[in-house]
Design an enzyme around this catalytic site. Structure first.
Site, PDB file in Angstrom:
ATOM      1  CG  ASP A   8      -1.756   1.272   1.310  1.00 40.69           C
ATOM      2  OD1 ASP A   8      -2.485   1.567   0.348  1.00 40.69           O
ATOM      3  OD2 ASP A   8      -1.672   1.975   2.338  1.00 40.69           O
ATOM      4  N   GLY A  11       0.314   8.813   0.895  1.00 37.44           N
ATOM      5  CA  GLY A  11       1.043  10.065   0.984  1.00 37.44           C
ATOM      6  C   GLY A  11       1.889  10.219   2.227  1.00 37.44           C
ATOM      7  N   GLY A  72      -3.237   7.927  -6.854  1.00 39.79           N
ATOM      8  CA  GLY A  72      -3.224   8.222  -8.274  1.00 39.79           C
ATOM      9  C   GLY A  72      -3.133   9.715  -8.532  1.00 39.79           C
ATOM     10  CG  ASN A 110      -7.039   4.956  -6.884  1.00 38.92           C
ATOM     11  OD1 ASN A 110      -7.854   4.805  -5.981  1.00 38.92           O
ATOM     12  ND2 ASN A 110      -6.389   6.083  -7.072  1.00 38.92           N
ATOM     13  CG  ASP A 111      -4.835   4.738  -2.552  1.00 35.38           C
ATOM     14  OD1 ASP A 111      -5.618   5.275  -3.364  1.00 35.38           O
ATOM     15  OD2 ASP A 111      -4.139   5.406  -1.760  1.00 35.38           O
ATOM     16  N   GLY A 139      -5.223  12.039   1.680  1.00 37.32           N
ATOM     17  CA  GLY A 139      -5.962  12.420   0.479  1.00 37.32           C
ATOM     18  C   GLY A 139      -7.366  11.857   0.561  1.00 37.32           C
ATOM     19  CB  CYS A 175      -6.437  17.939  -9.174  1.00 34.73           C
ATOM     20  SG  CYS A 175      -7.916  18.965  -8.980  1.00 34.73           S
ATOM     21  CB  CYS A 180     -11.149  19.185  -5.115  1.00 36.77           C
ATOM     22  SG  CYS A 180     -10.893  19.557  -6.852  1.00 36.77           S
ATOM     23  CD  GLU A 182      -6.596  14.810  -2.367  1.00 34.46           C
ATOM     24  OE1 GLU A 182      -7.005  13.655  -2.634  1.00 34.46           O
ATOM     25  OE2 GLU A 182      -5.521  15.266  -2.804  1.00 34.46           O
TER      26      GLU A 182
END
Length: 288
Positions: A8, A11, A72, A110-111, A139, A175, A180, A182
């Site tokens: 895994d 961040g 990602g 993607n996790d 995230g 991004c 957003c 996040e």
């Protein structure tokens, strides 16, 4: 059951473990540290090798495949990854580098999509064919299961729920957009907004975070005709019941169309083992 080396990549932490059947039998973790891409990769493979060596030294069979859940975005099949929260890696050839290092087949996704697979396999969504699994931590990400199938999307990046706008003209996001999910609800963002760690958030911050998460989930419940959302991650699970109460209240407020009635948000069922079981689920899916 052939053992799976599960990895895994997040961040703030890297984790590796051995999964046999439905059980995580061994795991280790370390901070996501490395001055550059190669140093970070060395940290990762050293951690994973230690887990494998310990497992074999105690009589376990060596793993036959590697499953990886990573932040990602990424290229299809995880050929290259560019996690927004890991600036050292931009178009890093993770899959092939791991395959070369361990001499094993490697499957990468993607996790948060990995978590969705795990929650449907062993967790809170077991037996449910239509749900979203979500992580609210360093995230924010998600994975959608519709008609019993995980959605991949055109570039394998379906599920980036953290990059839907929930606060128009809100905070800048990594991004490139503003407002957003996040940028408004991740642990990193909460610390930037409040000046204190998410673990020390006030009740107002907890309620706002839950409300914004519930708002985003509400849109997807309506758009994809979902019945369930399983939410994991240090922020969501750390905030606990007040977070989930606020999220469900907002879900009910925004998802008003008749077929959305009864949709609900629950804590993910796999706790701290979820990310590594998700990585193992990625390997299982690739072998199917």
């Amino acid at each position: 059951m052939d053992p799976i080396l599960a990895i895994d990549i997040g961040g703030t932490k890297l984790a590796a473990g051995i999964v046999v059947g439905e059980e995580l039998v061994r795991s280790r973790r370390t901070p996501t540290e490395g001055a550059d891409s190669e140093a970070l990769f060395t940290t990762l493979v050293t951690l994973a090798a230690e887990v494998v060596d310990e497992h074999v030294a105690e009589g376990g069979r060596p793993p036959t495949v590697v499953g990886v859940g990573s932040g990602g975005p990424m290229e299809p099949d995880g050929v290259a990854v560019s996690p927004l929260n890991i600036p050292q890696w931009r178009s890093f050839p993770l899959r092939d580098r791991l395959a070369e290092h361990f001499g094993l087949p490697v499957r990468v996704d993607n996790d948060a999509k990995a978590l969705a697979l795990a929650e449907g396999w062993l967790g809170a969504a077991r037996g449910c064919d239509d749900f979203v699994a979500m992580v609210v931590s360093t995230g924010v990400g998600g994975g959608f299961v519709v008609d019993g199938r995980l959605l991949d999307g055109a570039s394998s990046n379906a599920g980036h729920i953290g990059h839907v706008v929930v606060v128009p003209e809100g905070r800048p996001c990594r991004c490139g957009s503003r407002g957003c999910l996040e940028a408004e609800t991740s642990g990193t963002s909460i610390a930037a907004i409040t000046g204190r760690p998410a673990a020390e958030a006030t009740p107002d911050v907890v309620a706002r975070t839950g409300q914004l998460v519930g708002r985003a989930i509400g849109w997807f419940v309506v758009a994809l005709d979902l019945r369930l959302a399983c939410v994991a991650g240090s922020v969501a699970l750390g905030f606990g019941e007040p977070f989930f109460a606020a999220a469900n209240a907002e879900l009910e407020a925004v998802a008003r169309i008749s077929y959305a009635k009864g949709a609900h948000i629950v804590p993910a069922g796999l706790g701290t083992e979820g990310p590594l079981l998700g990585a193992a689920a990625v390997a299982r899916r690739g072998a199917a």
